[in-house]
Design a protein around this motif. Structure first.
Motif, short mmCIF file in Angstrom:
data_model
loop_
_atom_site.label_atom_id
_atom_site.label_comp_id
_atom_site.label_asym_id
_atom_site.label_seq_id
_atom_site.Cartn_x
_atom_site.Cartn_y
_atom_site.Cartn_z
N TYR A 1 0.83 -1.19 0.00
CA TYR A 1 0.00 0.00 0.00
C TYR A 1 0.87 1.25 0.00
O TYR A 1 2.02 1.23 0.43
CB TYR A 1 -0.93 0.01 1.22
CG TYR A 1 -2.04 -0.98 1.11
CD1 TYR A 1 -3.04 -0.84 0.14
CD2 TYR A 1 -2.11 -2.08 1.95
CE1 TYR A 1 -4.06 -1.76 0.02
CE2 TYR A 1 -3.13 -3.01 1.83
CZ TYR A 1 -4.10 -2.84 0.87
OH TYR A 1 -5.10 -3.76 0.76
N TRP A 2 0.30 2.33 -0.50
CA TRP A 2 1.01 3.59 -0.56
C TRP A 2 1.42 4.05 0.86
O TRP A 2 0.61 3.99 1.79
CB TRP A 2 0.12 4.66 -1.16
CG TRP A 2 -0.20 4.51 -2.61
CD1 TRP A 2 -0.83 3.46 -3.21
CD2 TRP A 2 0.08 5.46 -3.64
NE1 TRP A 2 -0.98 3.70 -4.55
CE2 TRP A 2 -0.43 4.92 -4.85
CE3 TRP A 2 0.68 6.72 -3.65
CZ2 TRP A 2 -0.34 5.59 -6.05
CZ3 TRP A 2 0.77 7.38 -4.87
CH2 TRP A 2 0.27 6.82 -6.05
N SER A 3 2.63 4.55 0.97
CA SER A 3 3.06 5.15 2.23
C SER A 3 2.52 6.58 2.31
O SER A 3 2.12 7.16 1.30
CB SER A 3 4.58 5.17 2.32
OG SER A 3 5.12 6.06 1.34
N SER A 4 2.53 7.14 3.50
CA SER A 4 2.10 8.54 3.68
C SER A 4 2.98 9.47 2.86
O SER A 4 2.49 10.44 2.27
CB SER A 4 2.16 8.92 5.16
OG SER A 4 1.27 8.14 5.91
N GLU A 5 4.28 9.15 2.79
CA GLU A 5 5.20 9.99 2.04
C GLU A 5 4.86 9.97 0.54
O GLU A 5 4.90 11.00 -0.12
CB GLU A 5 6.65 9.51 2.25
CG GLU A 5 7.20 9.73 3.64
CD GLU A 5 6.68 8.74 4.68
OE1 GLU A 5 6.83 9.02 5.88
OE2 GLU A 5 6.11 7.71 4.28
N LEU B 1 2.64 12.82 -4.13
CA LEU B 1 1.74 12.85 -5.28
C LEU B 1 0.84 14.08 -5.23
O LEU B 1 0.72 14.81 -6.22
CB LEU B 1 0.88 11.59 -5.32
CG LEU B 1 -0.25 11.61 -6.34
CD1 LEU B 1 0.29 11.79 -7.76
CD2 LEU B 1 -1.10 10.37 -6.24
N PHE B 2 0.19 14.31 -4.10
CA PHE B 2 -0.75 15.44 -4.03
C PHE B 2 -0.02 16.78 -4.12
O PHE B 2 -0.58 17.76 -4.62
CB PHE B 2 -1.59 15.35 -2.77
CG PHE B 2 -2.65 14.28 -2.85
CD1 PHE B 2 -3.68 14.37 -3.77
CD2 PHE B 2 -2.60 13.16 -2.03
CE1 PHE B 2 -4.65 13.39 -3.87
CE2 PHE B 2 -3.56 12.17 -2.12
CZ PHE B 2 -4.59 12.28 -3.05
N LYS B 3 1.24 16.80 -3.70
CA LYS B 3 2.04 18.02 -3.90
C LYS B 3 2.31 18.22 -5.38
O LYS B 3 2.24 19.35 -5.89
CB LYS B 3 3.36 17.91 -3.13
CG LYS B 3 4.20 19.17 -3.18
CD LYS B 3 5.46 19.04 -2.34
CE LYS B 3 6.29 20.33 -2.39
NZ LYS B 3 7.52 20.22 -1.57
N LEU B 4 2.62 17.14 -6.09
CA LEU B 4 2.83 17.21 -7.54
C LEU B 4 1.58 17.74 -8.24
O LEU B 4 1.65 18.61 -9.12
CB LEU B 4 3.17 15.83 -8.09
CG LEU B 4 3.12 15.65 -9.62
CD1 LEU B 4 4.23 16.45 -10.30
CD2 LEU B 4 3.21 14.18 -10.00
N LEU B 5 0.41 17.25 -7.82
CA LEU B 5 -0.84 17.60 -8.49
C LEU B 5 -1.24 19.05 -8.25
O LEU B 5 -2.10 19.58 -8.97
CB LEU B 5 -1.96 16.67 -8.04
CG LEU B 5 -1.77 15.19 -8.39
CD1 LEU B 5 -2.98 14.38 -7.94
CD2 LEU B 5 -1.50 14.99 -9.87
N GLU B 6 -0.64 19.71 -7.27
CA GLU B 6 -0.92 21.12 -7.04
C GLU B 6 -0.43 21.98 -8.20
O GLU B 6 -1.01 23.04 -8.49
CB GLU B 6 -0.26 21.59 -5.74
CG GLU B 6 -0.92 21.04 -4.47
CD GLU B 6 -0.18 21.44 -3.22
OE1 GLU B 6 0.81 22.22 -3.34
OE2 GLU B 6 -0.55 21.00 -2.12
#
Length: 269
Positions: free
Chosen positions: A148-152, A157-162
């Protein structure tokens, strides 16, 4: 040039190799199209590297090496690669490094949560899914810690999508949860809460979160062992799931076109 796509491979445990051998691809696409393929992307569950499966891997690699193009795999569920501590990263000119697991044929995993440009087409690569076989024996447990995806990973990813949220294609193992339910829930027995074990998947739920934040043409996945295409008129998004069939994507100028097996003409979409 073009990119070949196929679904789960499972180290050929169920005869999946026959979908992507040189002989099979030449039969389905012909020499002219076959000669344009630059990469082969597996949409998760490559299954390369299982313990005590070395002979099967060797046979698979020998067959796959008959083709002239490298293999790029999306992370699936219960992939042996999750259990390996040190994997060599290589930069092959796709914008992000890949995790190389074999030399001949060149075989590597694309890192989840990263954007890649493959043959001029921009992809958001995700990955992972609930391992339903392990789940049935030991609820809420996965095969590997990294399954599963780690918190990091999620934070990155969500930082990239910003700042970068437009892609030609999203490629993953399981699809977004709401699409999985729409297409597949009749095939799986429902449990508590009206959702099957296979769909009660936090990776698919994460895909739903990502889905809300991005612009894309189509989302391609495997995992469900079905070959089905769904187009949503409301959002103008396409969703392609693959298993026993392959597809080829090519980009010429600003036009991205799909070639189906045995089709004489390319489909723009």
């Amino acid at each position: 040039m073009s990119i070949l796509f196929s679904g789960d491979f499972h180290a050929n445990a169920r005869g999946e190799l026959e979908v992507v051998t040189k002989e099979s691809l030449l039969h389905k696409y012909g020499n002219e199209i076959y000669d344009t393929v630059k990469y082969h992307v597996i949409l998760g569950d490559g299954g390369f590297g299982w313990l005590n499966n070395e002979k099967r891997d060797k046979r698979n690699y020998k067959e796959l090496a008959e083709r002239p193009f490298p293999i790029l795999a999306v992370h699936g569920n219960h992939e042996p690669v999750y259990g390996r501590r040190k994997i060599k990263e290589e930069d092959i000119g796709l914008g992000e490094t890949v995790l190389k697991i074999n030399d001949n044929p060149f075989t590597a995993y694309l890192k989840r949560g990263k954007a890649y440009v493959i043959d001029g087409i921009k992809f958001l690569v995700l990955g992972g899914a609930l391992s339903i076989d392990k789940y049935r024996r030991t609820p809420n447990k996965s095969w590997w810690k990294k399954e599963y995806w780690s918190s990091e990973e999620k934070d990155e990813l969500f930082k990239l999508l910003e700042t970068d949220n437009s892609f030609d294609y999203v490629i993953s193992h399981t699809g977004p949860l709401h699409i999985n339910i729409k297409l597949f829930h009749p095939h799986y027995p429902l449990h508590t809460g009206g959702i099957s074990d296979k769909m009660n998947d936090k990776v698919a739920k994460l895909n739903d979160e990502i889905h809300k934040k991005i612009n894309f043409r189509e989302w391609w996945a495997g995992h469900y062992h079905e070959d089905i295409y769904h187009y949503c008129k409301k959002t103008s998004h396409g969703y392609q799931y693959l298993y026993w069939t392959s597809k080829i994507i090519e980009k010429k100028e600003n036009d991205i076109r799909i070639l189906n097996e045995f089709d004489k003409e390319r489909i723009s979409r």
